[in-house]
Every structure is written in C-alpha cells, then in structure tokens.
Design a protein around this motif. Structure first.
Motif, PDB file in Angstrom:
ATOM      1  N   ILE A   1      44.520  41.566  40.596  1.00  0.00           N
ATOM      2  CA  ILE A   1      44.611  41.030  41.965  1.00  0.00           C
ATOM      3  C   ILE A   1      43.240  40.630  42.500  1.00  0.00           C
ATOM      4  O   ILE A   1      43.132  40.180  43.652  1.00  0.00           O
ATOM      5  N   GLY A   2      42.197  40.780  41.692  1.00  0.00           N
ATOM      6  CA  GLY A   2      40.865  40.324  42.076  1.00  0.00           C
ATOM      7  C   GLY A   2      40.141  41.226  43.044  1.00  0.00           C
ATOM      8  O   GLY A   2      39.305  40.749  43.828  1.00  0.00           O
ATOM      9  N   SER A   3      40.417  42.517  43.005  1.00  0.00           N
ATOM     10  CA  SER A   3      39.757  43.449  43.915  1.00  0.00           C
ATOM     11  C   SER A   3      38.336  43.727  43.457  1.00  0.00           C
ATOM     12  O   SER A   3      38.077  43.978  42.276  1.00  0.00           O
ATOM     13  N   THR A   4      37.410  43.689  44.413  1.00  0.00           N
ATOM     14  CA  THR A   4      36.007  43.988  44.102  1.00  0.00           C
ATOM     15  C   THR A   4      35.575  45.344  44.628  1.00  0.00           C
ATOM     16  O   THR A   4      34.600  45.927  44.150  1.00  0.00           O
ATOM     17  N   SER A   5      36.263  45.868  45.611  1.00  0.00           N
ATOM     18  CA  SER A   5      35.931  47.186  46.160  1.00  0.00           C
ATOM     19  C   SER A   5      37.197  47.794  46.764  1.00  0.00           C
ATOM     20  O   SER A   5      38.062  47.071  47.244  1.00  0.00           O
TER      21      SER A   5
ATOM     22  N   THR B   1      48.785  47.826  32.414  1.00  0.00           N
ATOM     23  CA  THR B   1      48.802  49.054  31.610  1.00  0.00           C
ATOM     24  C   THR B   1      48.150  50.219  32.339  1.00  0.00           C
ATOM     25  O   THR B   1      48.349  51.368  31.983  1.00  0.00           O
ATOM     26  N   SER B   2      47.357  49.901  33.378  1.00  0.00           N
ATOM     27  CA  SER B   2      46.684  50.955  34.150  1.00  0.00           C
ATOM     28  C   SER B   2      46.418  50.434  35.555  1.00  0.00           C
ATOM     29  O   SER B   2      46.508  49.231  35.818  1.00  0.00           O
ATOM     30  N   PHE B   3      46.063  51.348  36.428  1.00  0.00           N
ATOM     31  CA  PHE B   3      45.771  50.966  37.813  1.00  0.00           C
ATOM     32  C   PHE B   3      44.508  50.114  37.880  1.00  0.00           C
ATOM     33  O   PHE B   3      44.431  49.160  38.666  1.00  0.00           O
ATOM     34  N   ASP B   4      43.526  50.415  37.058  1.00  0.00           N
ATOM     35  CA  ASP B   4      42.295  49.623  37.047  1.00  0.00           C
ATOM     36  C   ASP B   4      42.570  48.195  36.608  1.00  0.00           C
ATOM     37  O   ASP B   4      42.006  47.240  37.163  1.00  0.00           O
ATOM     38  N   GLU B   5      43.444  48.048  35.612  1.00  0.00           N
ATOM     39  CA  GLU B   5      43.798  46.702  35.157  1.00  0.00           C
ATOM     40  C   GLU B   5      44.523  45.942  36.272  1.00  0.00           C
ATOM     41  O   GLU B   5      44.288  44.741  36.474  1.00  0.00           O
ATOM     42  N   PHE B   6      45.375  46.661  37.011  1.00  0.00           N
ATOM     43  CA  PHE B   6      46.075  46.035  38.133  1.00  0.00           C
ATOM     44  C   PHE B   6      45.086  45.544  39.186  1.00  0.00           C
ATOM     45  O   PHE B   6      45.213  44.425  39.700  1.00  0.00           O
ATOM     46  N   LEU B   7      44.072  46.374  39.523  1.00  0.00           N
ATOM     47  CA  LEU B   7      43.077  45.966  40.513  1.00  0.00           C
ATOM     48  C   LEU B   7      42.322  44.718  40.058  1.00  0.00           C
ATOM     49  O   LEU B   7      42.018  43.823  40.856  1.00  0.00           O
TER      50      LEU B   7
END
Length: 456
Positions: free
Chosen positions: A225-229, A216-222
């Motif tokens: 995929i398990g992005s931490t930084s 629903t958003s770019f933050d949710e996408f990150l």
C-alpha cells in the motif's frame, strides 16, 4: 448502636471510594481522548484481534479520531476475530464509514461473522494468504443460529449495503448470512447451494472481488500500500479495564458478589467484609460502564439511593414501601448503566439466584448474628437462675397473726406488725380474729382461724 454506626461509616467510606474511582477514571478517559503522543505516521495501525463487543467499539471510535488528529492519511484495521456482538459491529461500521481517512482492512487470520461486516465497511480489503472471510450468520448468546426472519433480514441488508458501498457482489454478502439463498460464483467455479454459508479463502476473495490483494506478511502488506511510516494505536489501560468489566460474564460475577455482599451486610451486621466486597463489586461495574461511556453519575446516584432505601426499611416501619422503592431504584440504576438493558437484566436475574444461595448458606452458619436477633427475646427467665416474678413468703408458714379486715375469703392480716394480703381456705373470718398461716403457694398465703383449727 455502635455496630450500626460502624456499618454506616464503613458503607459511606466505600461509597466515597467508589465515587473517587469514577472521578479518576473520568479524568483518565478525558486524557486518553487526546493524541497519545506516539510518533505520527502516514498509516495508523489499529488492531481488531479480539471478540467484537462494546469495549472494542469505544476503542475503535477513539482510535480513528486519534489517527485523524495525528495527521495520518490511512487507517489500517488489522482484523483477526471470530466475531461478536452485532450491535457493536454495526456501530463500528458506522464509525469506519464516517471517518475521512482512507480505511483498509487487513485480514490477518480470520474475519468471521461480525468481523466480515467490519472488513466490508472498509474502503479496501487485503488478506493474508492463509486467511478467510465470511460465515456471518446471526447466533444467540449460546451460539445457536437465530432463525427469526426479521433479525436475519436486517443483518442481510446491512451486509449487502456494506458490500455494495465498495462495488462488491451483494449476493455473496447475502450468502454469508442467509443459507437459504443459492449464490453462483463463476469466478471461482463454485455455486453455494441452500443450506451452506459462504466462507471465502484469501485467494477466492481476491478472485470474486472481495479483496484487493494478498500478502504473506504484514510488512509485505505495508509495502504493497506504499506506507513509509506507521503508528500503532493501542487501547489505554482504562479501555482494557472497561472491556473486561463490561463483559457479560464479568458483569454477572460482579452482580453476584455485589448482591450477596450487601444483603449479608444488612442481615448479618458486624462483619464489614461482605459490605465492602459488595460495594467494591458494584463500584467496578459502574466504573467499567462509566469509562466505556454507557453509565453516568445519575445512574450511580440512583443505585446509591436504592441501597439507602433498603437499609432504612430495616429500621423504619413503612409497610414495605421503602423496600419496594429501594429495589426499583437499585435495579433501574444497574440496568440503565449498561449498554444493553436486556443483557443487564439477564445477568441480574442469574446473579440474584446465585446470590440467594450464597446468602442462605451464610445466614445458616451465622444466624446467631442476624439483625433479627435484635427484635426477638431469646432469654429464658428461669427460677434456678435467680429470676422470680414475685417475692416468696415461705417464712410466714406457721406464723400466727390477727385479721385486720374481714376475710371473705381474702383480706389483710398482721404478722409481727407486717400487713400481708391473705386468703382463707373458704371459710369466713371476722376482723380481729386470730389466724395462722397454713400454706404459702407462690404469692398466695392461706390462713385459718386458730379457734377453728383447734376445733378440728
């Protein structure tokens, strides 16, 4: 001569400034190739949210290299584009396939046309819930569908290869390009009939295996995929300028200003401004293509030689040889500096027509200052303004003198100790005879023998 020296001095100053600008751009471009110093993260975010063209291609190639150098593990391409140039998209696809990084395409709004090809080359595709992907038919510069089977076939093969690379249904990729195929998509209960191009919604893309997930958003996408930084790689100022300057519309405008400015400066000397505008316009053209990596110093040198040869043609009679060589060198320098020589020739042709109109209007209003005036005598040598071709001797009318040579009918007579060339009205006068001036007509002094005159 002073005007000519001033013009050459102005021109050389402009050329030096242009070369200096390109040298500074080279330094800036070299500096931009190194890591920008942004905080490193496990994910490098690269935005593909504009028209796909050569400037974007150069940016993405640099950004992927910078992401790898910074230690990132994943490159996320945030795609939101209606597409663009097929050749630029092809090069971008090659860059994506060549990078050792894990690549993920996040379709933020739309991945249409060449944008869908870029997304298909990524290892994974995630889509915003309201996004779409597909409709990758080949169109020309006017937006009309290209029906050439060879061109369509090549693009179909590229789309199919990109889909097969990551295990996606190649028939759907073909249906995005070629509307003559019938494509069955049982996963979503649809059949794409001939005459239709396939465009998938985010939900449909996931269902047919063209996307790994939704967000629903770019933050949710990150988070997914398990992005931490993260680190975001932005275009440099030079890349933004190069992208603008290499756009076909901008190139055409620069050509118009460049051609019109230089021609007006050569034909109507003394202004300086048209010449400066022309040099700056061509300087910006070469600067943009130089920063984008398409032009080299040799192309600029070829252009400068062409301008100099055209200038020499105005002062050195060469029967057009210098002019033809100058035009050939100028066109070669401009066209070879571009990414696409065909587009450059088209822009140059259009610009030449517009520039010809501008030059014609300018010369019409300033024709009194044209260089041709230096080769045409326009002054009228009128008698009333004091110009005479010979001295008039009206003061001799009625004077009596003596013929010192026989007059047959021309000869010489003396009046008040002054020898004067005279002519009779047809009669013979012997030397030593007395004569009188009866008519002065310009340089013609008519005399008669005085005895003959008395007889009459």
């Amino acid at each position: 001569m002073v005007n000519i020296i001033r013009r050459w001095r102005t021109g050389w100053f402009g050329l030096v400034a242009m070369l200096a600008s390109i040298a500074l751009a080279s330094i800036g471009a070299s500096a931009s190739e190194a890591p920008s110093g942004a905080a490193a993260g496990d994910v490098a975010v690269i935005r593909v949210d504009r028209t796909i063209e050569t400037g974007l291609q150069r940016f993405l190639e640099r950004a992927l290299g910078e992401a790898e150098a910074s230690g990132a593990e994943t490159a996320v391409l945030v795609i939101n584009t209606f597409g663009g140039r097929v050749d630029a998209a092809t090069e971008i696809g090659e860059a994506i396939r060549s990078t050792p990084l894990r690549t993920i395409a996040y379709v933020e709004g739309k991945a249409i046309s060449a944008g869908s090809y870029i997304a298909l080359n990524a290892d994974e595709i995630y889509m915003e819930e309201t996004s779409t992907i597909g409709a990758a038919a080949v169109v020309d510069g006017s937006g009309n569908r290209v029906r050439d089977s060879k061109i369509v076939s090549v693009w179909v093969k590229q789309m199919v290869a990109a889909a097969e690379r990551n295990g996606r249904n190649p028939a759907i990729a073909e249906g995005m390009v070629d509307d003559s195929a019938k494509v069955d998509m049982p996963e979503i209960g649809q059949v794409s009939e001939p005459g239709e191009l396939i465009t998938l919604t985010a939900q449909e893309a996931v269902a047919v295996g063209y996307a790994e997930g939704l967000a629903t958003s770019f933050d949710e996408f990150l988070s997914t995929i398990g992005s931490t930084s993260q680190q975001t790689i932005e275009p440099t100022l030079a890349e933004q300028a190069a992208r603008f300057l290499t756009h076909p519309a901008t190139t055409t405008v620069l050509f118009i200003l460049g051609i019109a400015g230089l021609v007006i400066e050569l034909l109507v000397p003394g202004f300086g401004v048209p010449g400066i505008v022309g040099i700056v316009a061509f300087g910006l053209y070469f600067l943009g293509n130089y920063v984008a990596g398409f032009a080299g110093v040799e192309h600029l040198a070829m252009f400068v030689v062409g301008v100099l040869l055209l200038a020499l043609e105005l002062f050195i009679p060469s029967f057009g040889i210098l002019g033809v060589m100058g035009i050939a060198a100028l066109i070669a320098g401009v066209v070879l500096a571009a990414y696409d020589t065909g587009d450059a020739l088209t822009s140059l042709g259009i610009a030449t027509l517009f520039a010809a109109v501008i030059v014609a209007v300018f010369v019409r209003y300033f024709k009194h200052r044209g260089i041709w005036n230096k080769f045409i005598l326009r002054d009228a040598l009128k008698t009333e303004e004091g110009y005479v071709s010979h001295a008039t001797r009206s003061d001799l009318t009625g004077k009596v003198g003596k013929a010192v040579t026989p007059l047959r009918p021309s000869g010489t007579a003396v009046f008040d100790d002054e020898r004067v060339d005279v002519v009779t009205d047809g009669a013979f006068v012997a030397a030593g005879a007395s004569v009188v001036v009866v008519l002065v007509d310009g340089g013609r002094i008519v005399v008669r023998e005085t005895e003959r005159l008395h007889l009459k």
